[in-house]
Design a protein around this motif. Structure first.
Motif, PDB file in Angstrom:
ATOM      1  N   ARG A 199      20.574  50.619 109.823  1.00  0.00           N
ATOM      2  CA  ARG A 199      20.369  49.576 108.818  1.00  0.00           C
ATOM      3  C   ARG A 199      21.185  49.861 107.556  1.00  0.00           C
ATOM      4  NH1 ARG A 199      15.144  46.592 108.788  1.00  0.00           N
ATOM      5  NH2 ARG A 199      15.383  46.720 106.509  1.00  0.00           N
ATOM      6  N   LEU A 200      21.694  48.794 106.988  1.00  0.00           N
ATOM      7  CA  LEU A 200      22.496  48.909 105.773  1.00  0.00           C
ATOM      8  C   LEU A 200      21.676  49.461 104.613  1.00  0.00           C
ATOM      9  CD1 LEU A 200      25.040  48.361 104.062  1.00  0.00           C
ATOM     10  CD2 LEU A 200      24.195  46.001 103.749  1.00  0.00           C
ATOM     11  N   ASP A 201      20.454  48.971 104.426  1.00  0.00           N
ATOM     12  CA  ASP A 201      19.672  49.407 103.263  1.00  0.00           C
ATOM     13  C   ASP A 201      19.388  50.906 103.297  1.00  0.00           C
ATOM     14  OD1 ASP A 201      17.904  49.198 105.388  1.00  0.00           O
ATOM     15  OD2 ASP A 201      16.326  48.171 104.241  1.00  0.00           O
ATOM     16  N   ARG A 202      19.167  51.455 104.497  1.00  0.00           N
ATOM     17  CA  ARG A 202      18.908  52.886 104.600  1.00  0.00           C
ATOM     18  C   ARG A 202      20.172  53.694 104.282  1.00  0.00           C
ATOM     19  NH1 ARG A 202      15.291  52.524 110.163  1.00  0.00           N
ATOM     20  NH2 ARG A 202      13.419  51.609 109.182  1.00  0.00           N
ATOM     21  N   PHE A 203      21.322  53.173 104.699  1.00  0.00           N
ATOM     22  CA  PHE A 203      22.570  53.853 104.371  1.00  0.00           C
ATOM     23  C   PHE A 203      22.790  53.871 102.856  1.00  0.00           C
ATOM     24  CE2 PHE A 203      26.995  53.573 103.105  1.00  0.00           C
ATOM     25  CZ  PHE A 203      27.544  54.682 103.734  1.00  0.00           C
ATOM     26  N   ILE A 204      22.606  52.720 102.202  1.00  0.00           N
ATOM     27  CA  ILE A 204      22.802  52.627 100.754  1.00  0.00           C
ATOM     28  C   ILE A 204      21.829  53.551 100.028  1.00  0.00           C
ATOM     29  CG2 ILE A 204      22.679  51.117  98.737  1.00  0.00           C
ATOM     30  CD1 ILE A 204      25.094  50.578 100.478  1.00  0.00           C
ATOM     31  N   SER A 205      20.590  53.570 100.470  1.00  0.00           N
ATOM     32  CA  SER A 205      19.575  54.425  99.845  1.00  0.00           C
ATOM     33  C   SER A 205      19.990  55.891  99.893  1.00  0.00           C
ATOM     34  CB  SER A 205      18.236  54.233 100.559  1.00  0.00           C
ATOM     35  OG  SER A 205      17.268  55.154 100.084  1.00  0.00           O
ATOM     36  N   LYS A 206      20.470  56.323 101.049  1.00  0.00           N
ATOM     37  CA  LYS A 206      20.875  57.722 101.201  1.00  0.00           C
ATOM     38  C   LYS A 206      22.167  58.018 100.452  1.00  0.00           C
ATOM     39  CE  LYS A 206      21.791  61.238 104.722  1.00  0.00           C
ATOM     40  NZ  LYS A 206      21.840  61.520 106.188  1.00  0.00           N
ATOM     41  N   ALA A 207      23.142  57.116 100.545  1.00  0.00           N
ATOM     42  CA  ALA A 207      24.447  57.354  99.920  1.00  0.00           C
ATOM     43  C   ALA A 207      24.362  57.350  98.397  1.00  0.00           C
ATOM     44  CB  ALA A 207      25.446  56.308 100.400  1.00  0.00           C
ATOM     45  N   CYS A 208      23.514  56.484  97.857  1.00  0.00           N
ATOM     46  CA  CYS A 208      23.404  56.351  96.397  1.00  0.00           C
ATOM     47  C   CYS A 208      22.223  57.130  95.828  1.00  0.00           C
ATOM     48  CB  CYS A 208      23.272  54.877  96.012  1.00  0.00           C
ATOM     49  SG  CYS A 208      24.704  53.876  96.453  1.00  0.00           S
ATOM     50  N   GLN A 209      21.452  57.744  96.721  1.00  0.00           N
ATOM     51  CA  GLN A 209      20.277  58.519  96.319  1.00  0.00           C
ATOM     52  C   GLN A 209      19.324  57.674  95.474  1.00  0.00           C
ATOM     53  OE1 GLN A 209      21.988  62.081  94.493  1.00  0.00           O
ATOM     54  NE2 GLN A 209      21.938  63.114  96.474  1.00  0.00           N
ATOM     55  N   ILE A 210      19.004  56.504  96.014  1.00  0.00           N
ATOM     56  CA  ILE A 210      18.036  55.609  95.385  1.00  0.00           C
ATOM     57  C   ILE A 210      17.016  55.198  96.447  1.00  0.00           C
ATOM     58  CG2 ILE A 210      19.661  54.751  93.641  1.00  0.00           C
ATOM     59  CD1 ILE A 210      20.099  52.278  95.371  1.00  0.00           C
ATOM     60  N   SER A 211      15.924  54.596  96.004  1.00  0.00           N
ATOM     61  CA  SER A 211      14.883  54.187  96.946  1.00  0.00           C
ATOM     62  C   SER A 211      15.276  52.884  97.628  1.00  0.00           C
ATOM     63  CB  SER A 211      13.558  53.993  96.208  1.00  0.00           C
ATOM     64  OG  SER A 211      13.653  52.868  95.331  1.00  0.00           O
ATOM     65  N   LEU A 212      14.610  52.624  98.746  1.00  0.00           N
ATOM     66  CA  LEU A 212      14.856  51.366  99.449  1.00  0.00           C
ATOM     67  C   LEU A 212      14.498  50.176  98.560  1.00  0.00           C
ATOM     68  CD1 LEU A 212      13.509  52.224 103.034  1.00  0.00           C
ATOM     69  CD2 LEU A 212      15.881  51.800 102.379  1.00  0.00           C
ATOM     70  N   ARG A 213      13.482  50.338  97.727  1.00  0.00           N
ATOM     71  CA  ARG A 213      13.086  49.262  96.815  1.00  0.00           C
ATOM     72  C   ARG A 213      14.200  48.956  95.828  1.00  0.00           C
ATOM     73  NH1 ARG A 213       7.316  49.783  94.046  1.00  0.00           N
ATOM     74  NH2 ARG A 213       6.794  49.510  96.260  1.00  0.00           N
ATOM     75  N   GLN A 214      14.943  49.980  95.413  1.00  0.00           N
ATOM     76  CA  GLN A 214      16.036  49.766  94.470  1.00  0.00           C
ATOM     77  C   GLN A 214      17.268  49.132  95.123  1.00  0.00           C
ATOM     78  OE1 GLN A 214      15.824  54.005  93.218  1.00  0.00           O
ATOM     79  NE2 GLN A 214      16.037  53.213  91.116  1.00  0.00           N
TER      80      GLN A 214
END
Length: 248
Positions: A7-22
């Motif tokens: 999933r894209l949102d999980r990749f962004i969360s991990k890459a940017c070190q932010i929560s899925l909510r963010q």
């Protein structure tokens, strides 16, 4: 080595070190770009070859690589080896993460090899159900008689795999030389098949995979795309037309 999807949102969360909510407002505001397109779907499936940026910052960019190589004798078909030079040792330039072999040749065999960092492509190329033909020229110790043709076409049972080989097309070229066409690649298959006939293999050269020829090949159809001549140890990237030979 298969490019895993997620999933894209999980990749962004991990890459940017932010929560899925963010991640959600970034998607809603059109701040995330995938393969040149602004996206808003959090569940969008991406893989290791997707080009992804967030708020103008490039997070991932990886190009697919497809190469052909003329393997010499004495080079091992592996990514690393403590004793022998490997096929990857012949590739100069910057290291490419995930570059691997789409098929193998024995240490003392020569000929066409394909390399890629695209695991899906190499897996499909090697899968028995795709039946991509591999063509070999073989030199043996004793004369090859016509009965070999039927024996190879009928298949041979090997206890090691507990299976019978798929039909192999054998064409006698000279007294001790034959061309073979295989659609599978069991462990040392050609040497074992000739061994079953009591005829040790002296040389083994792969000159064609599917519609791609190495240096034209002895059976080359001159109307087909042909590989540029490659000396032993040389390599180059496949052209778009050559890559198209392996696309369904």
């Amino acid at each position: 080595m298969v490019a895993k999807r997620g999933r894209l949102d999980r990749f962004i969360s991990k890459a940017c070190q932010i929560s899925l909510r963010q991640v959600k407002p970034l998607l809603a505001q059109g701040q995330i770009c995938v393969d040149g397109q602004w996206v808003s779907d959090a569940a969008l499936q991406i893989d290791s070859f997707s080009t992804i940026s967030c708020q103008g910052q490039l997070l991932q960019e990886r190009q697919r690589v497809y190469r052909m190589l003329h393997k010499p004798v004495g080079v091992v078909s592996a990514t690393e080896d403590p004793i022998h030079r490997t096929v990857l040792d012949l590739i100069d330039g910057p290291a490419i993460p995930g570059l691997h072999l789409a098929g193998r040749l024995d240490l003392n065999s020569t000929g066409l090899m394909l390399l890629t960092n695209d695991g899906r492509w190499s897996k499909r190329l090697s899968a028995p159900e795709t039946k991509v033909a591999k063509h070999y020229r073989v030199g043996v110790t004793h004369p090859i008689t016509p009965d070999y043709i039927q024996a190879f076409a009928a298949g041979m049972y090997f206890e090691f795999e507990d299976s019978t080989t798929a039909p192999v097309i054998l064409t006698i070229v000279a007294d001790r030389v034959a061309d073979l066409v295989l659609t599978e690649g069991k462990y040392h298959q050609i040497k074992r098949m000739f061994g079953r006939m009591g005829n040790p293999v002296l040389s083994l050269h792969r000159f064609r995979i599917g519609g791609l020829y190495l240096n034209g090949g002895p059976d080359a159809d001159r109307t087909s795309p042909l590989a540029t001549d490659l000396a032993e140890g040389q390599w180059r990237d496949l052209t778009a037309s050559e890559l198209g030979l392996f696309v369904d």
